[in-house]
Write a protein that holds these residues in place. Structure first.
Motif, mmCIF file in Angstrom:
data_model
loop_
_atom_site.group_PDB
_atom_site.id
_atom_site.type_symbol
_atom_site.label_atom_id
_atom_site.label_comp_id
_atom_site.label_asym_id
_atom_site.label_seq_id
_atom_site.Cartn_x
_atom_site.Cartn_y
_atom_site.Cartn_z
ATOM 1 N N PHE A 31 0.919 -1.165 0.191
ATOM 2 C CA PHE A 31 -0.104 -0.004 0.158
ATOM 3 C C PHE A 31 0.785 1.232 0.156
ATOM 4 N N HIS A 32 1.905 1.219 0.736
ATOM 5 C CA HIS A 32 2.891 2.427 0.979
ATOM 6 C C HIS A 32 3.479 2.539 -0.429
ATOM 7 N N SER A 33 4.164 1.476 -1.150
ATOM 8 C CA SER A 33 4.726 1.669 -2.452
ATOM 9 C C SER A 33 3.694 2.215 -3.423
ATOM 10 N N ALA A 34 2.393 1.768 -3.521
ATOM 11 C CA ALA A 34 1.184 1.962 -4.247
ATOM 12 C C ALA A 34 0.903 3.730 -4.186
ATOM 13 N N SER A 35 1.022 3.819 -2.822
ATOM 14 C CA SER A 35 0.567 5.384 -2.674
ATOM 15 C C SER A 35 1.400 6.332 -3.232
ATOM 16 N N MET A 36 2.995 5.844 -3.041
ATOM 17 C CA MET A 36 3.816 6.900 -3.407
ATOM 18 C C MET A 36 4.223 6.628 -5.093
ATOM 19 N N CYS A 37 3.476 5.880 -5.638
ATOM 20 C CA CYS A 37 3.646 5.709 -7.092
ATOM 21 C C CYS A 37 3.459 7.266 -7.786
ATOM 22 N N LEU A 74 9.667 9.448 -7.424
ATOM 23 C CA LEU A 74 9.730 7.785 -7.417
ATOM 24 C C LEU A 74 10.189 7.359 -5.959
ATOM 25 N N PRO A 75 9.503 6.276 -5.833
ATOM 26 C CA PRO A 75 9.805 5.510 -4.367
ATOM 27 C C PRO A 75 11.255 5.026 -4.408
ATOM 28 N N PRO A 76 11.689 5.273 -3.128
ATOM 29 C CA PRO A 76 13.036 4.969 -3.002
ATOM 30 C C PRO A 76 13.648 3.395 -3.122
ATOM 31 N N GLU A 77 12.483 2.572 -2.875
ATOM 32 C CA GLU A 77 12.664 1.213 -3.212
ATOM 33 C C GLU A 77 12.618 0.608 -4.568
ATOM 34 N N GLN A 89 18.590 1.215 -4.819
ATOM 35 C CA GLN A 89 18.485 -0.134 -5.146
ATOM 36 C C GLN A 89 18.280 -0.220 -6.404
ATOM 37 N N LEU A 90 18.431 0.735 -7.533
ATOM 38 C CA LEU A 90 17.815 0.576 -8.779
ATOM 39 C C LEU A 90 19.141 -0.102 -9.660
ATOM 40 N N ARG A 91 18.590 -1.120 -10.283
ATOM 41 C CA ARG A 91 19.443 -1.988 -11.241
ATOM 42 C C ARG A 91 19.104 -1.758 -12.482
ATOM 43 N N VAL A 92 17.887 -1.511 -13.048
ATOM 44 C CA VAL A 92 17.335 -1.544 -14.393
ATOM 45 C C VAL A 92 16.813 -0.185 -14.711
ATOM 46 N N LEU A 93 17.183 0.849 -15.757
ATOM 47 C CA LEU A 93 16.812 2.068 -16.017
ATOM 48 C C LEU A 93 16.657 2.040 -17.491
ATOM 49 N N ASN A 94 15.429 2.369 -17.960
ATOM 50 C CA ASN A 94 15.138 2.266 -19.406
ATOM 51 C C ASN A 94 14.625 3.615 -19.694
ATOM 52 N N LEU A 95 15.448 4.401 -20.394
ATOM 53 C CA LEU A 95 15.146 5.912 -20.931
ATOM 54 C C LEU A 95 14.973 5.764 -22.554
ATOM 55 N N SER A 96 14.877 4.707 -23.008
ATOM 56 C CA SER A 96 14.848 4.691 -24.428
ATOM 57 C C SER A 96 13.664 5.334 -25.398
ATOM 58 N N LYS A 97 13.843 5.638 -26.367
ATOM 59 C CA LYS A 97 12.640 6.329 -27.218
ATOM 60 C C LYS A 97 12.026 7.357 -26.697
ATOM 61 N N ASN A 98 12.934 8.354 -26.397
ATOM 62 C CA ASN A 98 12.533 9.529 -25.819
ATOM 63 C C ASN A 98 13.180 10.629 -26.768
#
Length: 259
Positions: free
Chosen positions: A28-34, A62-65, A89-98
């Protein structure tokens, strides 16, 4: 014995109930911070998907988790300094097609060590600061960008992990050397060290300048000598053209009388 079994059963039930309650709170916490326009899902790791969300900038809430972050297919034009600094904790970052054109020097500060995959393909990136990818451990995808191949890009790719593979997928849209335009960066870098070109150009310029000055000095000396020779010749011809002085008869008689 019956009481002990009953107590253990109740304790186990309470633990399971408490675990479910904690998990529900986390979800719920993660969803509320989305962030607005994004979808957050928790399946072991927190996945934040903001694909095709018509975003014009990277969300700052963005949620810190967050472990997996998808920001592809939006209208993002830049990556500001330290925008991901709290996502440890970020492992995958997709910024393509911008429409990304600018990446600030400290854009990936805070996540450079944890990132495993970085996708910047299909954007409008021509160049980046030479320190933009410092300490980046991720396997980067930067193909399909209008790269300008120069010394800075050469330094950037050398500092990146798996730079050989990355450089092989970079096509020079433009280059400091016109003949490299349209070619893979790796081929251009093998043909010439792009970081030595300014020095060589300066050396050539100095050499040409010195040669020019030397030519001017020699030309002046030759002109000066020839001019003096011409003046001397004219003066000599003038002297030759003067009538020679002849003795008068009375002067000759005077001389004879004296003797």
């Amino acid at each position: 014995m019956h009481l002990i079994d009953l107590w253990l059963t109740r304790s186990l039930s309470m633990c399971l109930l408490l675990q479910s309650f904690v998990l529900m709170i986390l979800c719920f916490h993660s969803a509320s911070m989305c962030p607005k326009g994004c979808i957050c899902s928790l399946s072991g790791d927190l996945n934040v998907s903001c694909s095709n969300a018509n975003l014009k900038e990277i969300p700052r809430d963005l949620p810190p988790e967050t472990v997996l972050l998808y920001l592809d297919s939006n209208q993002i034009t830049s990556i500001p300094n330290e925008i991901f600094k709290d996502l440890h904790q970020l492992r995958v970052l997709n910024l393509s097609k911008n429409g990304i054109e600018f990446i600030d020097e400290h854009a990936f500060k805070g996540v450079a060590e944890t990132l495993q995959t970085l996708d910047l393909s299909d954007n409008r990136i021509k160049s980046v600061h030479k320190n933009a990818f410092n300490n980046l451990k991720a396997r980067a995808r930067i193909a399909n960008n209008p790269w300008h191949c120069d010394c800075t890009l050469q330094q950037v790719l050398r500092s990146m992990a798996s730079n050989h593979e990355t450089a092989n997928n970079v096509i020079c849209k433009t280059s400091v050397l016109d003949e490299h335009a349209g070619r893979p960066f790796l081929n251009a870098a093998n043909d010439a060290d792009l970081c030595n070109l300014p020095k060589k150009t300066t050396d050539y310029a100095m050499l040409v300048t010195m040669f020019g000055w030397f030519t001017m000095v020699i030309s002046y000396v030759v002109y000066y000598v020839r001019q003096n020779q011409e003046d001397a010749r004219r003066h000599l011809e003038y002297l030759k053209s003067l009538p020679s002085r002849q003795k008068k008869p009375d002067e000759a008689d005077d001389i004879s009388t004296v003797v």
